[in-house]
Design a protein around this motif. Structure first.
Motif, short mmCIF file in Angstrom:
data_model
loop_
_atom_site.label_atom_id
_atom_site.label_comp_id
_atom_site.label_asym_id
_atom_site.label_seq_id
_atom_site.Cartn_x
_atom_site.Cartn_y
_atom_site.Cartn_z
N VAL A 252 0.85 -1.19 0.00
CA VAL A 252 0.00 0.00 0.00
C VAL A 252 0.89 1.24 0.00
O VAL A 252 1.83 1.33 0.77
CB VAL A 252 -0.91 0.01 1.25
CG1 VAL A 252 -1.67 1.33 1.37
CG2 VAL A 252 -1.86 -1.17 1.22
N SER A 259 -4.46 4.60 6.26
CA SER A 259 -4.57 3.63 5.17
C SER A 259 -5.50 2.49 5.56
O SER A 259 -5.56 2.06 6.71
CB SER A 259 -3.19 3.06 4.82
OG SER A 259 -2.32 4.07 4.38
N SER A 261 -7.21 -1.39 3.86
CA SER A 261 -6.98 -2.39 2.81
C SER A 261 -8.08 -3.44 2.79
O SER A 261 -8.80 -3.65 3.78
CB SER A 261 -5.62 -3.07 3.01
OG SER A 261 -5.61 -3.84 4.20
N HIS A 402 -7.26 -0.20 -0.35
CA HIS A 402 -6.18 -0.68 -1.20
C HIS A 402 -6.28 -2.20 -1.28
O HIS A 402 -6.32 -2.89 -0.27
CB HIS A 402 -4.82 -0.27 -0.64
CG HIS A 402 -4.60 1.21 -0.65
ND1 HIS A 402 -3.90 1.85 -1.65
CD2 HIS A 402 -4.99 2.18 0.22
CE1 HIS A 402 -3.87 3.14 -1.41
NE2 HIS A 402 -4.52 3.37 -0.28
#
Length: 484
Positions: A252, A259, A261, A402
């Motif tokens: 990522v 962040s 995922s 991500h």
């Protein structure tokens, strides 16, 4: 230029990625092994099969990239969490390893959830809620059903660490090590990510059987002379890795405290990064690969594996590519056909070991396109439920997810999930944990910051924007899926 080897012990295959010092992958080799189900709800693997897979994958790298293979500078390992390997004093496994998808210990987990040590519950101590996926309930189950194994255990390894020990040697106690991600994943660590005496006592194991905790990225030894001869490796350092969901963050970029995922592999996992240590059980908490960060994760046991199960059993004449193409031909909703992917019970967000898989509503009017579509949508509905549960519990909704794992290579599935979750999905060229492990190993050996090396190597390969009209349709279908 140096070269680096990352070895990831996945749920269905071992992958070995050979990378140069810039973060450019040269080749990834793969070798599969079987998961055994001796009883309903049981999932086990034989560590000897992992070792054979490592021999096979490294032989492929050596054959195809001989010059780079002989110039490897360092090696690192990653693997799935919650997989304990019970061994004698010589690190010989005493029984097959119980997998994270195993449901046999659901009653033991329920008992742990309602019991406490003095005024504290297991969840209070560990910061994670007991369920059948954690190592501690599995050990308690073994103590009740296979007490001789618990009594004979002199060393508890975790899967990736046992495999690493085959390269560096198993005779010395110094080589019996693990990292905080595994300690947390065992449910035998406190909120400080260190072993907790009270939780260890519940396991039935001696405290001396547990591995020594070292930092992620520590050098834990050198390839032994015997392993060098067996695998054709140079005598190079081996670095301590982490569980796969921690290591994969290096796919990522940019990687920071916000962040998030979505992993599409044997398991499906939604993960949110955090800069604090707040816990939101039953959403799982783990230490991050980067200092100062943690992350929360929730997953389903059968993701891409469930889709493959439907393909093999209902449309065996279609290969994986044709099966995906068939799914793309069917309309949204698969003409009323519903697939419930609970082949190994249900983990997040339902936590019900008794749930079973089902293809519901099948009639003579359905063809293989509807069956294929239902398989993808069934997995998508569970991931959507996980997504909503996590955003509600954590009080945050990331701007994008991500994509990680082999399933993320599918444009069709990425777009479907963007529509189902109503969130943009971003994909880099590299989504596999073996790549992240090689990159982390390179950063450790070269003295670089892993996140900076990951950012320099990152190459975007797609972004999938939600289609608002499809989002509305899927929201209605999700409700019907959950209510039936």
């Amino acid at each position: 230029m140096g070269f680096f080897l990352g070895i990831d012990l996945g749920a269905s295959a071992l992958k070995a990625c050979l990378m140069d010092a810039t973060g450019r992958p040269l080749l990834t080799a793969r070798a599969s092994y079987d998961t055994h189900h001796p009883q309903p709800g049981h999932s086990e693997q034989n560590p000897a099969d992992w070792l054979a897979a490592m021999h096979s994958a490294l032989a492929s790298l050596r054959r195809e990239q001989a010059e780079a293979y002989e110039a490897i500078d360092a090696i690192g390992f990653s693997g799935g969490a919650h997989i304990g390997v019970l061994c004698d004093g010589a690190a010989k496994p005493l029984r097959p390893a119980i997998m994270w998808s195993d449901q046999r210990a659901h009653k033991q987990a329920a008992a742990l959830a309602t019991s406490g040590e003095a005024a504290e519950s297991v969840e209070d101590i560990a910061g994670n809620a007991p369920n059948a996926t954690w190592t501690l309930p599995q050990l308690i189950w073994l103590g009740a059903h296979e007490p001789d194994i618990i009594q004979a255990t002199e060393k508890l390894y975790f899967a990736k660490d046992w495999l690493a020990a085959q390269l560096i040697g198993v005779s010395a106690q110094d080589h019996h090590v693990t990292d905080p991600t595994e300690a947390v994943g065992s449910l035998m660590a406190g909120r400080d990510n260190k072993w907790h005496d009270g939780l260890i006592a519940l396991s039935g194991l001696s405290a001396t059987a547990l591995p020594h905790l070292v930092d992620i990225g520590s050098m834990i030894g050198m390839v032994s002379l015997g392993a060098a001869a067996a695998f054709g490796l140079p005598l190079v350092p081996v670095y301590q890795g982490a569980i796969d969901t921690s290591m994969e963050w290096l796919c990522v970029a940019p990687l920071d405290a916000t962040s998030a995922s979505l992993k599409l592999a044997s398991a499906g996992v939604v993960s949110f990064t955090s800069s604090d240590a707040a816990r939101f059980a039953p959403v799982s908490y783990y230490p991050h690969i980067l200092d100062g960060l943690s992350y929360h994760a929730a997953g389903m046991s059968d993701c891409m594996g469930a889709i493959e199960f439907v393909r093999q059993n209902f449309t065996p004449k279609l290969d994986a590519q044709a099966f995906e193409a068939a799914a793309a031909e069917a309309p949204i909703g698969a003409e009323g056909l519903l697939f419930y992917p609970y082949l190994s019970g249900a983990r997040a967000p339902f936590w019900d070991a008794t749930l079973t898989a089902e293809l519901r509503g099948l009639t003579r009017g359905h063809d293989q396109t509807a069956i294929a579509r239902a398989a993808y949508e069934g997995v998508g509905h569970v991931l959507t439920a996980i997504w909503h549960d996590m955003t509600d519990r954590l009080g945050q909704k990331p701007d994008a997810l991500h994509i990680l794992g082999g399933g993320g290579k599918s444009d069709f599935f990425c777009q479907m999930l963007a529509d189902m979750l109503a969130v943009p999905i971003k994909r880099g060229q590299e989504t596999d944990c073996a790549y992240a492990t090689a990159l982390f190993t390179a950063a450790c050996h070269l003295g670089k910051r892993p996140e900076e090396m990951a950012l320099a190597a990152y190459q975007p390969q797609g972004e999938f924007t939600p289609d608002k009209s499809n989002c509305a349709v899927y929201a209605s279908l999700k409700q019907a899926f959950l209510e039936t």
